[in-house]
Scaffold this motif. Structure first.
Motif, PDB file in Angstrom:
ATOM      1  N   GLU A  90       0.793  -1.223   0.000  1.00 30.04           N
ATOM      2  CA  GLU A  90       0.000   0.000   0.000  1.00 30.04           C
ATOM      3  C   GLU A  90       0.833   1.285   0.000  1.00 30.04           C
ATOM      4  O   GLU A  90       0.474   2.243  -0.638  1.00 30.04           O
ATOM      5  N   LYS A  91       1.930   1.323   0.716  1.00 34.60           N
ATOM      6  CA  LYS A  91       2.748   2.533   0.776  1.00 34.60           C
ATOM      7  C   LYS A  91       3.907   2.509  -0.225  1.00 34.60           C
ATOM      8  O   LYS A  91       4.411   3.549  -0.622  1.00 34.60           O
ATOM      9  N   GLY A  92       4.359   1.344  -0.595  1.00 31.91           N
ATOM     10  CA  GLY A  92       5.551   1.198  -1.424  1.00 31.91           C
ATOM     11  C   GLY A  92       5.466   1.849  -2.788  1.00 31.91           C
ATOM     12  O   GLY A  92       6.486   2.241  -3.359  1.00 31.91           O
ATOM     13  N   ALA A  93       4.263   1.977  -3.307  1.00 30.51           N
ATOM     14  CA  ALA A  93       4.097   2.593  -4.629  1.00 30.51           C
ATOM     15  C   ALA A  93       4.515   4.060  -4.635  1.00 30.51           C
ATOM     16  O   ALA A  93       4.838   4.604  -5.688  1.00 30.51           O
ATOM     17  N   ALA A  94       4.558   4.677  -3.480  1.00 29.39           N
ATOM     18  CA  ALA A  94       4.937   6.090  -3.386  1.00 29.39           C
ATOM     19  C   ALA A  94       6.454   6.291  -3.491  1.00 29.39           C
ATOM     20  O   ALA A  94       6.920   7.418  -3.642  1.00 29.39           O
ATOM     21  N   VAL A  95       7.217   5.214  -3.429  1.00 34.90           N
ATOM     22  CA  VAL A  95       8.678   5.294  -3.424  1.00 34.90           C
ATOM     23  C   VAL A  95       9.212   5.314  -4.854  1.00 34.90           C
ATOM     24  O   VAL A  95       8.944   4.416  -5.637  1.00 34.90           O
ATOM     25  N   ARG A  96       9.974   6.349  -5.160  1.00 32.31           N
ATOM     26  CA  ARG A  96      10.633   6.442  -6.466  1.00 32.31           C
ATOM     27  C   ARG A  96      11.989   5.765  -6.374  1.00 32.31           C
ATOM     28  O   ARG A  96      12.665   5.853  -5.355  1.00 32.31           O
ATOM     29  N   LEU A  97      12.375   5.113  -7.449  1.00 32.98           N
ATOM     30  CA  LEU A  97      13.664   4.419  -7.506  1.00 32.98           C
ATOM     31  C   LEU A  97      14.438   4.952  -8.713  1.00 32.98           C
ATOM     32  O   LEU A  97      14.392   4.381  -9.790  1.00 32.98           O
ATOM     33  N   ARG A  98      15.154   6.031  -8.485  1.00 32.38           N
ATOM     34  CA  ARG A  98      15.872   6.667  -9.596  1.00 32.38           C
ATOM     35  C   ARG A  98      17.360   6.336  -9.546  1.00 32.38           C
ATOM     36  O   ARG A  98      17.870   5.825  -8.563  1.00 32.38           O
ATOM     37  N   HIS A  99      18.027   6.676 -10.621  1.00 35.64           N
ATOM     38  CA  HIS A  99      19.408   6.251 -10.841  1.00 35.64           C
ATOM     39  C   HIS A  99      20.457   7.059 -10.070  1.00 35.64           C
ATOM     40  O   HIS A  99      21.344   6.487  -9.437  1.00 35.64           O
ATOM     41  N   LEU A 100      20.405   8.344 -10.126  1.00 40.11           N
ATOM     42  CA  LEU A 100      21.470   9.172  -9.571  1.00 40.11           C
ATOM     43  C   LEU A 100      21.388   9.284  -8.044  1.00 40.11           C
ATOM     44  O   LEU A 100      20.298   9.326  -7.470  1.00 40.11           O
ATOM     45  N   THR A 101      22.547   9.370  -7.424  1.00 42.65           N
ATOM     46  CA  THR A 101      22.613   9.422  -5.963  1.00 42.65           C
ATOM     47  C   THR A 101      21.834  10.592  -5.384  1.00 42.65           C
ATOM     48  O   THR A 101      21.078  10.420  -4.422  1.00 42.65           O
ATOM     49  N   GLY A 102      22.011  11.768  -5.935  1.00 44.18           N
ATOM     50  CA  GLY A 102      21.283  12.938  -5.439  1.00 44.18           C
ATOM     51  C   GLY A 102      19.781  12.744  -5.550  1.00 44.18           C
ATOM     52  O   GLY A 102      19.024  13.155  -4.663  1.00 44.18           O
ATOM     53  N   GLN A 103      19.350  12.109  -6.619  1.00 46.39           N
ATOM     54  CA  GLN A 103      17.922  11.834  -6.801  1.00 46.39           C
ATOM     55  C   GLN A 103      17.427  10.871  -5.725  1.00 46.39           C
ATOM     56  O   GLN A 103      16.335  11.038  -5.195  1.00 46.39           O
ATOM     57  N   ARG A 104      18.243   9.861  -5.392  1.00 42.69           N
ATOM     58  CA  ARG A 104      17.831   8.898  -4.364  1.00 42.69           C
ATOM     59  C   ARG A 104      17.730   9.566  -2.995  1.00 42.69           C
ATOM     60  O   ARG A 104      16.823   9.257  -2.221  1.00 42.69           O
ATOM     61  N   PHE A 105      18.632  10.482  -2.701  1.00 46.98           N
ATOM     62  CA  PHE A 105      18.528  11.218  -1.435  1.00 46.98           C
ATOM     63  C   PHE A 105      17.268  12.087  -1.441  1.00 46.98           C
ATOM     64  O   PHE A 105      16.576  12.185  -0.418  1.00 46.98           O
ATOM     65  N   ASP A 106      16.952  12.702  -2.571  1.00 43.91           N
ATOM     66  CA  ASP A 106      15.705  13.475  -2.686  1.00 43.91           C
ATOM     67  C   ASP A 106      14.493  12.560  -2.490  1.00 43.91           C
ATOM     68  O   ASP A 106      13.532  12.919  -1.810  1.00 43.91           O
ATOM     69  N   ALA A 155      14.092  11.436   1.138  1.00 41.19           N
ATOM     70  CA  ALA A 155      13.631  12.578   1.936  1.00 41.19           C
ATOM     71  C   ALA A 155      12.146  12.824   1.689  1.00 41.19           C
ATOM     72  O   ALA A 155      11.399  13.154   2.622  1.00 41.19           O
ATOM     73  N   ALA A 156      11.712  12.625   0.456  1.00 40.43           N
ATOM     74  CA  ALA A 156      10.293  12.846   0.128  1.00 40.43           C
ATOM     75  C   ALA A 156       9.391  11.839   0.831  1.00 40.43           C
ATOM     76  O   ALA A 156       8.343  12.211   1.365  1.00 40.43           O
ATOM     77  N   VAL A 157       9.772  10.566   0.863  1.00 36.02           N
ATOM     78  CA  VAL A 157       8.891   9.563   1.478  1.00 36.02           C
ATOM     79  C   VAL A 157       8.984   9.541   2.993  1.00 36.02           C
ATOM     80  O   VAL A 157       8.071   9.061   3.661  1.00 36.02           O
ATOM     81  N   LEU A 158      10.074  10.093   3.544  1.00 39.91           N
ATOM     82  CA  LEU A 158      10.217  10.124   5.002  1.00 39.91           C
ATOM     83  C   LEU A 158       9.849  11.480   5.595  1.00 39.91           C
ATOM     84  O   LEU A 158       9.682  11.600   6.808  1.00 39.91           O
ATOM     85  N   GLY A 159       9.752  12.497   4.750  1.00 41.97           N
ATOM     86  CA  GLY A 159       9.434  13.843   5.217  1.00 41.97           C
ATOM     87  C   GLY A 159       8.011  13.961   5.719  1.00 41.97           C
ATOM     88  O   GLY A 159       7.222  13.017   5.663  1.00 41.97           O
ATOM     89  N   THR A 160       7.656  15.132   6.196  1.00 40.71           N
ATOM     90  CA  THR A 160       6.363  15.340   6.858  1.00 40.71           C
ATOM     91  C   THR A 160       5.167  14.995   5.979  1.00 40.71           C
ATOM     92  O   THR A 160       4.126  14.616   6.495  1.00 40.71           O
ATOM     93  N   GLU A 161       5.295  15.103   4.676  1.00 30.95           N
ATOM     94  CA  GLU A 161       4.196  14.786   3.766  1.00 30.95           C
ATOM     95  C   GLU A 161       4.345  13.406   3.129  1.00 30.95           C
ATOM     96  O   GLU A 161       3.518  13.007   2.312  1.00 30.95           O
ATOM     97  N   GLY A 162       5.391  12.681   3.497  1.00 27.60           N
ATOM     98  CA  GLY A 162       5.691  11.409   2.851  1.00 27.60           C
ATOM     99  C   GLY A 162       4.880  10.243   3.374  1.00 27.60           C
ATOM    100  O   GLY A 162       4.308  10.284   4.463  1.00 27.60           O
ATOM    101  N   ALA A 163       4.869   9.187   2.584  1.00 29.63           N
ATOM    102  CA  ALA A 163       4.121   7.972   2.933  1.00 29.63           C
ATOM    103  C   ALA A 163       4.645   7.321   4.210  1.00 29.63           C
ATOM    104  O   ALA A 163       3.895   6.637   4.913  1.00 29.63           O
TER     105      ALA A 163
END
Length: 173
Positions: A53-69, A72-80
């Protein structure tokens, strides 16, 4: 009998070899800490992406900076995973304060100098292209400052990896 002997200056080769080795060892140790944190972030993203149910919100991108972003998005205050990931989010933000250094260490060209006190100084130069224009940046690091940076990066990397491992264990049982 008196014999004259000429005292030759000591070769700087040994000093120079030590300094180059120390700078490269410092750079490598810093990069190892960054790599450990990046691996922890990637493994956590992969684990979180499998949570029903929550996993679909997780992006899996290639670049390191993108993965940190992405983490941060899924763990941040508005994240899943905001509720479960508060400690991890704080650790990520603390670690990301060193992102600029990572860029120089991974992509910068080093010029090394030695002070009279035998302490090293390294200047990193990097060229990026933004909007088709070169962006040239420079970072100067003195030995004492560099050793403090390494200690801080090592501590924050270890904390981040530990917190992320706990989060993975908690969410993916």
């Amino acid at each position: 009998m008196n014999a004259e002997t000429k005292i030759l200056p000591q070769s700087d080769d040994a000093l120079w070899s030590r300094v180059v080795h120390d700078v490269n060892a410092w750079r490598g140790a810093c990069l190892q800490c960054f790599s450990a944190a990046e691996a922890g972030v990637t493994e956590t993203l992969l684990s979180l992406s499998t949570v029903p149910e929550k996993g679909a919100a997780v992006r899996l991108r290639h670049l390191t900076g993108q993965r940190f972003d992405d983490i941060a998005a899924v763990l941040g205050t508005e994240g899943a995973f905001a509720a479960e990931g508060k400690a991890a989010f704080k650790a990520i933000e603390a670690f990301r304060a060193h992102e600029r250094l990572r860029t120089f260490l991974a992509h910068g060209v080093a010029k090394i100098a030695v002070e009279r006190t035998d302490k090293w100084i390294v200047v990193y130069r990097q060229v990026s292209i933004r909007a088709r224009q070169p962006e040239r940046t420079m970072l100067l690091v003195e030995e004492a400052e560099g050793l403090e940076m390494l200690a801080d990066i090592r501590r924050k990397s270890q904390q981040l990896c530990s917190i992320l491992a706990n989060l993975r264990h908690q969410l993916v049982k």
